[in-house]
Write a protein that holds these residues in place. Structure first.
Motif, PDB file in Angstrom:
ATOM      1  N   SER A 286       0.841  -1.196   0.000  1.00  0.00           N
ATOM      2  CA  SER A 286       0.000   0.000   0.000  1.00  0.00           C
ATOM      3  C   SER A 286       0.877   1.247   0.000  1.00  0.00           C
ATOM      4  O   SER A 286       2.061   1.205   0.359  1.00  0.00           O
ATOM      5  CB  SER A 286      -0.908   0.018   1.237  1.00  0.00           C
ATOM      6  OG  SER A 286      -0.134   0.198   2.424  1.00  0.00           O
ATOM      7  N   LYS A 288       0.550   3.675   2.057  1.00  0.00           N
ATOM      8  CA  LYS A 288       0.852   3.949   3.459  1.00  0.00           C
ATOM      9  C   LYS A 288       2.104   3.199   3.902  1.00  0.00           C
ATOM     10  O   LYS A 288       3.017   3.784   4.510  1.00  0.00           O
ATOM     11  CB  LYS A 288      -0.342   3.557   4.334  1.00  0.00           C
ATOM     12  CG  LYS A 288      -0.117   3.718   5.831  1.00  0.00           C
ATOM     13  CD  LYS A 288      -1.319   3.213   6.613  1.00  0.00           C
ATOM     14  CE  LYS A 288      -1.061   3.255   8.109  1.00  0.00           C
ATOM     15  NZ  LYS A 288      -2.214   2.733   8.887  1.00  0.00           N
ATOM     16  N   LYS A 323       0.793  12.569   8.711  1.00  0.00           N
ATOM     17  CA  LYS A 323      -0.636  12.519   9.034  1.00  0.00           C
ATOM     18  C   LYS A 323      -1.462  12.171   7.793  1.00  0.00           C
ATOM     19  O   LYS A 323      -2.475  11.461   7.874  1.00  0.00           O
ATOM     20  CB  LYS A 323      -1.106  13.867   9.574  1.00  0.00           C
ATOM     21  CG  LYS A 323      -0.562  14.246  10.943  1.00  0.00           C
ATOM     22  CD  LYS A 323      -1.091  15.625  11.323  1.00  0.00           C
ATOM     23  CE  LYS A 323      -0.536  16.108  12.647  1.00  0.00           C
ATOM     24  NZ  LYS A 323      -1.035  17.480  12.968  1.00  0.00           N
ATOM     25  N   LYS A 325      -0.823  10.330   5.237  1.00  0.00           N
ATOM     26  CA  LYS A 325      -0.628   9.040   4.578  1.00  0.00           C
ATOM     27  C   LYS A 325      -1.876   8.158   4.635  1.00  0.00           C
ATOM     28  O   LYS A 325      -2.056   7.291   3.766  1.00  0.00           O
ATOM     29  CB  LYS A 325       0.568   8.307   5.182  1.00  0.00           C
ATOM     30  CG  LYS A 325       0.362   7.848   6.614  1.00  0.00           C
ATOM     31  CD  LYS A 325       1.638   7.274   7.214  1.00  0.00           C
ATOM     32  CE  LYS A 325       1.426   6.889   8.686  1.00  0.00           C
ATOM     33  NZ  LYS A 325       2.695   6.468   9.312  1.00  0.00           N
ATOM     34  N   ASN A 326      -2.732   8.359   5.624  1.00  0.00           N
ATOM     35  CA  ASN A 326      -3.962   7.568   5.711  1.00  0.00           C
ATOM     36  C   ASN A 326      -5.057   8.071   4.775  1.00  0.00           C
ATOM     37  O   ASN A 326      -6.077   7.400   4.613  1.00  0.00           O
ATOM     38  CB  ASN A 326      -4.481   7.585   7.156  1.00  0.00           C
ATOM     39  CG  ASN A 326      -3.686   6.668   8.068  1.00  0.00           C
ATOM     40  OD1 ASN A 326      -3.621   5.470   7.827  1.00  0.00           O
ATOM     41  ND2 ASN A 326      -3.073   7.228   9.097  1.00  0.00           N
ATOM     42  N   HIS A 327      -4.866   9.242   4.200  1.00  0.00           N
ATOM     43  CA  HIS A 327      -5.882   9.857   3.342  1.00  0.00           C
ATOM     44  C   HIS A 327      -5.398  10.073   1.901  1.00  0.00           C
ATOM     45  O   HIS A 327      -6.221  10.236   0.999  1.00  0.00           O
ATOM     46  CB  HIS A 327      -6.279  11.230   3.906  1.00  0.00           C
ATOM     47  CG  HIS A 327      -6.893  11.181   5.259  1.00  0.00           C
ATOM     48  ND1 HIS A 327      -8.257  11.053   5.465  1.00  0.00           N
ATOM     49  CD2 HIS A 327      -6.339  11.240   6.495  1.00  0.00           C
ATOM     50  CE1 HIS A 327      -8.510  11.030   6.757  1.00  0.00           C
ATOM     51  NE2 HIS A 327      -7.364  11.152   7.418  1.00  0.00           N
ATOM     52  N   GLU A 361      -6.390  -2.262   4.536  1.00  0.00           N
ATOM     53  CA  GLU A 361      -5.147  -1.490   4.606  1.00  0.00           C
ATOM     54  C   GLU A 361      -5.345  -0.141   5.298  1.00  0.00           C
ATOM     55  O   GLU A 361      -4.403   0.397   5.878  1.00  0.00           O
ATOM     56  CB  GLU A 361      -4.587  -1.270   3.195  1.00  0.00           C
ATOM     57  CG  GLU A 361      -4.100  -2.533   2.518  1.00  0.00           C
ATOM     58  CD  GLU A 361      -2.890  -3.145   3.212  1.00  0.00           C
ATOM     59  OE1 GLU A 361      -1.999  -2.376   3.625  1.00  0.00           O
ATOM     60  OE2 GLU A 361      -2.835  -4.383   3.331  1.00  0.00           O
ATOM     61  N   TYR A 362      -6.543   0.394   5.217  1.00  0.00           N
ATOM     62  CA  TYR A 362      -6.829   1.716   5.802  1.00  0.00           C
ATOM     63  C   TYR A 362      -8.064   1.626   6.698  1.00  0.00           C
ATOM     64  O   TYR A 362      -9.103   2.235   6.423  1.00  0.00           O
ATOM     65  CB  TYR A 362      -7.044   2.750   4.694  1.00  0.00           C
ATOM     66  CG  TYR A 362      -5.828   2.989   3.837  1.00  0.00           C
ATOM     67  CD1 TYR A 362      -4.871   3.935   4.196  1.00  0.00           C
ATOM     68  CD2 TYR A 362      -5.626   2.258   2.666  1.00  0.00           C
ATOM     69  CE1 TYR A 362      -3.743   4.149   3.420  1.00  0.00           C
ATOM     70  CE2 TYR A 362      -4.505   2.463   1.881  1.00  0.00           C
ATOM     71  CZ  TYR A 362      -3.557   3.407   2.264  1.00  0.00           C
ATOM     72  OH  TYR A 362      -2.438   3.620   1.482  1.00  0.00           O
ATOM     73  N   ASP A 364      -8.878   2.904   9.461  1.00  0.00           N
ATOM     74  CA  ASP A 364      -9.319   4.102  10.183  1.00  0.00           C
ATOM     75  C   ASP A 364      -9.930   5.179   9.284  1.00  0.00           C
ATOM     76  O   ASP A 364     -10.520   6.131   9.793  1.00  0.00           O
ATOM     77  CB  ASP A 364      -8.139   4.722  10.952  1.00  0.00           C
ATOM     78  CG  ASP A 364      -7.572   3.775  11.997  1.00  0.00           C
ATOM     79  OD1 ASP A 364      -8.363   3.000  12.572  1.00  0.00           O
ATOM     80  OD2 ASP A 364      -6.345   3.790  12.215  1.00  0.00           O
ATOM     81  N   THR A 365      -9.746   5.041   7.967  1.00  0.00           N
ATOM     82  CA  THR A 365     -10.174   6.146   7.102  1.00  0.00           C
ATOM     83  C   THR A 365     -11.034   5.728   5.917  1.00  0.00           C
ATOM     84  O   THR A 365     -11.990   6.425   5.566  1.00  0.00           O
ATOM     85  CB  THR A 365      -8.948   6.909   6.557  1.00  0.00           C
ATOM     86  OG1 THR A 365      -8.060   5.972   5.901  1.00  0.00           O
ATOM     87  CG2 THR A 365      -8.213   7.625   7.672  1.00  0.00           C
TER      88      THR A 365
END
Length: 501
Positions: A286, A288, A323, A325-327, A361-362, A364-365
């Motif tokens: 990914s 991230k 910060k 990288k999750n978005h 992989e993500y 939280d977002t």
């Protein structure tokens, strides 16, 4: 005469090539050398870390070219295009083509500019080799796209499209910015920020994805290009240390360049995040995780830890990029999907396995902020399209549509005033860069402004297609396109649609 050792032979072939002009002042021959405030005491002690003579360079590059072209010829002869896992992969390759090939050519011009304006033999010889490298990369990629244009849409008019497509203003703005800087700043921009910090995350994850989906041709492009990058990265690192060691007064100047060019390169590579996370159907890594490995671990925790002894800290907005990288990939993909009617690459309907992988992989977002948008596209692929072309950041020229990573329900868009006019930037990083040199970025050619002012004619949509050399059939959504239908027919012709139980 005694036989020369390796070091002595290298010096004999690459040194003592400079001369002191008799009829002209050195400051007139090299008018930019003192403009940046850099102090040079004894730059002659600096060495090209690879100590490669030109005949060695040519031999190595010739061998690499031979290996690449053998792979390319085999791929073309064996209908490799039809054997990839999913044809939507080639929409991502088109994105790469639009952004990276013109950047390679611009990089060769930039290295020639650096070599011309810095009278240090080792830097001049290293930048000479790198300029040839970048030209080789541009030529290899054009050869690749020439073959692709036989099979896929969007590349039949590649020269005109890459010149005029609004999307390509992003790499143009980066290299125009570097080319209009002083030579030492330009060296930091390309050899350090572009090459050292981000080149691994540019080529390694996407080339790995190419291998995973069966595109051996593009995997070979990535490998032969990346094989040159170790020298480019070494040049950037050694040049940076040389400047820091020359004089303490250089440190604040260089810190300012690192602050600026880290964020400029980070935004330039924004599209790679979407290419890694969305376009391949099989994803080795990914964005991230790649960012954590290649930037956080190798650069922030490795390189910048070593630079502390010189008084250098992390780039000013490094924490913001961590910060984001999750978005990042999701917001970039949403931007690309918004404007799929005005690019040479298409958007596409996400498949069930895409949702599952992105959610894993993500965690939280993706499900909270991005999955609802893409699921709306399942029923109507143009539901989220924006009319016309976007409002772009004054600095990086990426559409100013990034969410604030601390509050993802709000946009991160920033505003600055200069000469009684308001300028828009996409993030605090680009706002900081603008406010340091507003006179440099106020000259932006803004595609949306040209669109609204009638620059594309009375029918601006038709005008955009004429301007870019595209047709409406080459845009839109992939799985409903004529290109996907042709790919399925090609596979059927080869018997690849048969199933054996």
């Amino acid at each position: 005469m005694a036989k020369l050792g390796v070091k002595e032979k290298y010096h004999a072939m690459t040194r003592d090539l400079m001369w002191e002009p008799k009829d002209f002042d050195m400051n007139k021959v090299y008018p930019l050398i003192e403009k940046e405030g850099i102090i040079l005491k004894d730059p002659s002690r600096w060495e090209d870390p690879f100590r490669m003579a030109y005949n060695q360079y040519v031999k190595i590059q010739s061998e690499k070219d031979g290996i690449y072209h053998a792979v390319r010829n085999a791929f073309e002869a064996n209908d490799g295009h039809a054997k990839v896992v999913d044809s939507r992969w080639y929409e991502g390759v088109k994105v790469f083509a639009t952004a990276v090939q013109p950047a390679e050519y611009s990089a060769h011009r930039l290295m020639a500019y650096v070599g011309r304006n810095i009278p240090i033999e080792a830097i001049r010889f290293a930048t000479f080799n790198q300029a040839i490298d970048e030209l080789r990369h541009a030529q290899i990629e054009i050869k690749h796209y020439a073959h692709m244009s036989k099979e896929i849409d969007g590349l039949h008019n590649f020269a005109n499209t890459t010149q005029n497509l609004w999307f390509n203003t992003v790499p143009k703005s980066f290299f125009d910015d570097a080319m209009t800087a002083g030579p030492f700043e330009a060296l930091i921009a390309i050899s350090f920020s572009f090459e050292y910090v981000f080149t691994n995350i540019l080529f390694l994850p996407f080339a790995s994805s190419a291998g995973a989906v069966g595109d051996d041709n593009f995997a070979a492009v990535g490998k032969t290009v990346q094989s040159d990058e170790s020298r480019h990265m070494a040049l950037g690192m050694s040049a940076l240390k040389m400047l820091l060691e020359e004089d303490d007064r250089n440190v604040p100047i260089i810190q300012g360049w690192l602050d600026k060019w880290y964020w400029r390169a980070y935004r330039l590579f924004s599209v790679i995040s979407a290419l890694v996370d969305y376009y391949p159907r099989i994803r080795p890594i990914s964005w991230k995780k790649a960012f954590e490995i290649y930037v956080e671990e190798q650069v922030f925790e490795g390189l910048f830890k070593d630079l502390r002894k010189y008084g250098i800290r992390l780039p000013k907005h490094a924490e913001d990029s961590m910060k984001e990288k999750n978005h990042y990939s999701h917001s970039v993909m949403r931007i690309l999907d918004h404007y799929k009617h005005a690019n040479l690459f298409r958007g596409f309907k996400l498949q069930p396995d895409d949702y599952q992988w992105l959610s894993n992989e993500y965690p939280d977002t993706f499900d909270r902020y991005y999955s609802p948008y893409f699921r709306r596209m399942d029923d109507h692929v143009l539901a989220g399209s924006s009319p016309g072309i976007p409002s772009v950041c004054t600095v990086c020229q990426v559409p100013a549509e990034f969410p604030d990573p601390d509050n993802p329900s709000k946009m991160w868009t920033q505003y600055s005033e200069y000469n009684n006019k308001t300028y828009v930037t996409c993030s605090p990083g680009c706002k900081h860069i603008f406010e340091q040199e507003p006179f440099k970025y106020m000259q932006i050619w803004w595609p949306a402004e040209a669109y609204l002012s009638g620059e594309f004619g009375d029918d601006p949509i038709a005008g955009i297609f004429k301007y870019t050399g595209l047709s409406p059939e080459e845009t839109g959504e992939h799985y409903s396109s004529r290109e996907h239908a042709r790919w399925l027919e090609h596979r059927k012709h080869l018997g690849l649609d048969k199933k054996f139980f």
